[in-house]
Structures are given as C-alpha cells and as structure tokens.
Scaffold this motif. Sequence first.
Motif, PDB file in Angstrom:
ATOM      1  N   ARG A 197       0.921  -1.437  -0.209  1.00 37.63           N
ATOM      2  CA  ARG A 197      -0.090   0.078   0.068  1.00 37.63           C
ATOM      3  C   ARG A 197       0.834   1.239  -0.009  1.00 37.63           C
ATOM      4  O   ARG A 197       1.914   1.575   0.526  1.00 37.63           O
ATOM      5  CB  ARG A 197      -0.800   0.069   1.175  1.00 37.63           C
ATOM      6  N   ARG A 225      -9.193  16.008  -6.111  1.00 35.59           N
ATOM      7  CA  ARG A 225      -9.480  14.482  -5.872  1.00 35.59           C
ATOM      8  C   ARG A 225      -9.234  13.691  -7.384  1.00 35.59           C
ATOM      9  O   ARG A 225      -8.630  12.709  -7.356  1.00 35.59           O
ATOM     10  CB  ARG A 225     -10.897  14.349  -5.636  1.00 35.59           C
ATOM     11  N   ARG A 239      -6.352  10.723  -8.377  1.00 35.22           N
ATOM     12  CA  ARG A 239      -6.812   9.288  -8.948  1.00 35.22           C
ATOM     13  C   ARG A 239      -6.011   9.177 -10.199  1.00 35.22           C
ATOM     14  O   ARG A 239      -5.586   7.949 -10.517  1.00 35.22           O
ATOM     15  CB  ARG A 239      -8.216   9.462  -8.997  1.00 35.22           C
ATOM     16  N   GLU A 256      -7.681   0.236  -5.912  1.00 34.56           N
ATOM     17  CA  GLU A 256      -8.365   0.907  -4.674  1.00 34.56           C
ATOM     18  C   GLU A 256      -7.958   2.199  -4.307  1.00 34.56           C
ATOM     19  O   GLU A 256      -7.592   2.510  -3.154  1.00 34.56           O
ATOM     20  CB  GLU A 256      -8.220   0.077  -3.484  1.00 34.56           C
ATOM     21  N   ARG A 289      -8.213   5.747  -3.280  1.00 37.88           N
ATOM     22  CA  ARG A 289      -9.107   6.557  -2.296  1.00 37.88           C
ATOM     23  C   ARG A 289      -8.469   7.960  -1.873  1.00 37.88           C
ATOM     24  O   ARG A 289      -7.408   8.004  -1.367  1.00 37.88           O
ATOM     25  CB  ARG A 289      -9.225   5.891  -1.025  1.00 37.88           C
ATOM     26  N   THR A 297      -8.964  11.309   0.428  1.00 38.99           N
ATOM     27  CA  THR A 297      -9.683  11.625   1.729  1.00 38.99           C
ATOM     28  C   THR A 297      -9.094  12.976   1.890  1.00 38.99           C
ATOM     29  O   THR A 297      -7.943  13.382   2.088  1.00 38.99           O
ATOM     30  CB  THR A 297      -9.268  10.857   2.979  1.00 38.99           C
ATOM     31  N   ILE A 330      -3.879  10.481  -0.006  1.00 39.89           N
ATOM     32  CA  ILE A 330      -4.246   9.360  -0.911  1.00 39.89           C
ATOM     33  C   ILE A 330      -3.901   8.255  -0.487  1.00 39.89           C
ATOM     34  O   ILE A 330      -2.644   7.718  -0.035  1.00 39.89           O
ATOM     35  CB  ILE A 330      -3.514   9.598  -2.473  1.00 39.89           C
ATOM     36  N   GLU A 331      -4.691   7.009  -0.662  1.00 39.21           N
ATOM     37  CA  GLU A 331      -4.222   5.506  -0.175  1.00 39.21           C
ATOM     38  C   GLU A 331      -4.637   4.665  -1.405  1.00 39.21           C
ATOM     39  O   GLU A 331      -5.619   4.918  -2.102  1.00 39.21           O
ATOM     40  CB  GLU A 331      -5.294   5.290   1.008  1.00 39.21           C
ATOM     41  N   ALA A 332      -3.809   3.929  -1.618  1.00 39.89           N
ATOM     42  CA  ALA A 332      -4.127   2.788  -2.797  1.00 39.89           C
ATOM     43  C   ALA A 332      -2.989   1.706  -2.336  1.00 39.89           C
ATOM     44  O   ALA A 332      -2.286   1.606  -1.568  1.00 39.89           O
ATOM     45  CB  ALA A 332      -3.489   3.624  -4.283  1.00 39.89           C
ATOM     46  N   HIS A 336     -10.579   2.495  -9.330  1.00 39.99           N
ATOM     47  CA  HIS A 336     -10.697   3.824  -8.268  1.00 39.99           C
ATOM     48  C   HIS A 336     -12.112   3.411  -7.468  1.00 39.99           C
ATOM     49  O   HIS A 336     -12.951   3.033  -7.965  1.00 39.99           O
ATOM     50  CB  HIS A 336     -10.811   4.996  -9.084  1.00 39.99           C
ATOM     51  N   THR A 337     -11.817   4.144  -6.091  1.00 38.86           N
ATOM     52  CA  THR A 337     -12.949   3.913  -5.473  1.00 38.86           C
ATOM     53  C   THR A 337     -12.920   5.241  -4.708  1.00 38.86           C
ATOM     54  O   THR A 337     -12.052   6.058  -4.703  1.00 38.86           O
ATOM     55  CB  THR A 337     -12.667   2.884  -4.338  1.00 38.86           C
TER      56      THR A 337
END
Length: 305
Positions: A154, A241, A245, A253, A255, A257, A291-293, A304-305
């Motif tokens: 991650r 955002r 992405r 995945e 995300r 935030t 950003i978390e992926a 992408h979520t």
Amino acid sequence: MTSVVNESARDFWTQYQPGFRVSDAPVGTPEFYSTVQRDRYVLEPDIPEMADFRSWRGHDVLEAGCGIATDGAQFAGAGARYTGIDFSPTAVRLARQRFEMQGLGGRFVQGSIVELPFDDASFDLVYSMGVIHHLPDTERAVSEFHRVLRPGGRVIVMVYHRDSFNYRFTILTLRRAFVLLLLMPDGPRVVARLTRERPDVLEGHRQLLRERGRSYLRDRRLFLSNNTDGPGNPLSKVYGREDARRLFAQFEEVRATVRFLHLRSYPGGARLARTSLAQRLGSRWGWHLWIEARKAETPGHGSHT
C-alpha cells in the motif's frame, strides 16, 4: 529546468527542515525533537489518523522524504521495519541521531525519491507526507513507489488540496493582501501582529515583492510556492481529488480523503481547528489531500474507489 529546481529545493530543504521554525531549543537536542513532535500532532491530528502507525507493526515501511523522522519514529516505535530516505544530508543526519537517541531501530539513506535505490518489491508500505507536491517529477516518484512495493502493498501519500479553504481564500486572497501591506512603512509590524509570522519570513516576502513586482502576486505557482513552506521554497503544487486518482492510476483501490482545516494564520486558529465543527469542515475544505492505494496482486490496470 528540473535540475535547477532540484538544486534549489535541496538547498532550501537543507536550510529549512520542517520543525526548524517550531522549536527554540538547540537543533538535535531531546527538547528540539519533543517540541517538533508535539507541535506536529497537536496542529495536524490527521497525521496519526491517516498514517495509522500501529497497524504497520512487523511490516517493511519506506518513508519517502523522511525529514527529521518525526513520523518515522512513530512507525519504528510501533514495531515496523522502518527505512527513511531524504535528499537532504541535514535531514538524514538529524533523523539518524533521533533514532539513536531514542534507541529505535531503522535505516536511513540519502537519495532521491524519483530514483529510489531499492530493489523491486521491497516494501509493504510507502508513506510520504507532504513531499511529492514539491517535486517537478511527481509522476516519476509515484511510479517509483509502485515499483518498490510488493504485490498487495500500500501507499499513503499527502499532497496539498487545491479545493481547500487554505488555498482558495487564505493563500490566494488574504495572504496577497498581507504581502501588499508589507510595502507600507508600518506594514511589517501590523502583519506580524495579525499573523504572528516570524520577522525573517515577512522580510522574505517583502524582498520577493520588490524583486518580482506584480508578477509575484499574479503568478499563482510562484505565489503558492513561497506561501506554503516559506519564502524561497522553489516549488509547491496543489491537487484535486480527480488529479490524485489520475496520478495513482496504476494502483488499485485509489481513495482520496480530505483533512485538516488550516487556520494557523487566524487569531485563535489553532484552538478552533481542534473543534468538531472545524473537523467536519476539514473533511470537505481541508488543506491535506490524503491518497491511499494498493498495488495489484497481479499485473493489470488499477481501479478507483
């Protein structure tokens, strides 16, 4: 152009490591490290929330742009196998000294995060807080993060948020007015009283305005860079955002935030930022875009979520 920016960045970040403007204690002392850490997490409580230090116990963690390893000490203290890399020799020296002082295990490397000196698939997590938005080659850094992650690994990254209160109003409107005020005879004293900004920082802005004239105010990238981490910072960028992405499209995945309603420039702002109302507003208008992926288990396109 890239080499010039990188050279300027190395000089700037070697002289102005995050934390140098926070503590009056001698640099490298226990008091220095503790003051920097306390200030960081009191003013930016989203960092422990998003990094989730304890969840990485027993995992291989790389911090890209580790600075003096304030966050790194939390990862290592929670039981992660920690590696920090930074291109500033000052940062690496102080980070290593901190770990030795606290009896923490970890390793530090002086190097570039756009050319990571690590093998493919070496880490379970790549963490980078407030670093890649200062790079001309942000995309290359993200690609390197992907390369050194193990399948299923991650990435957690923070960049500055373009659709934030801090950027849209504080920087582009309020700070421009303050900079103009610096040209008045009593302007620096007035601005210092209103913002509690350090005299050397205010003098840096006044000098930039004298040298650049109106272009200092008109050039958004120039003004942004010098009004995020201080006068002389060669580059800062902001992201939305959807930008985030796209930047992490090779991951799964993805995300985005938003956190941290940046109010330090306002009277009582630090106290107000800790209220529940500010935290709710921060989830929409915050300055930090996290950003978390996840790297795919098998080669393929990200989702992408």
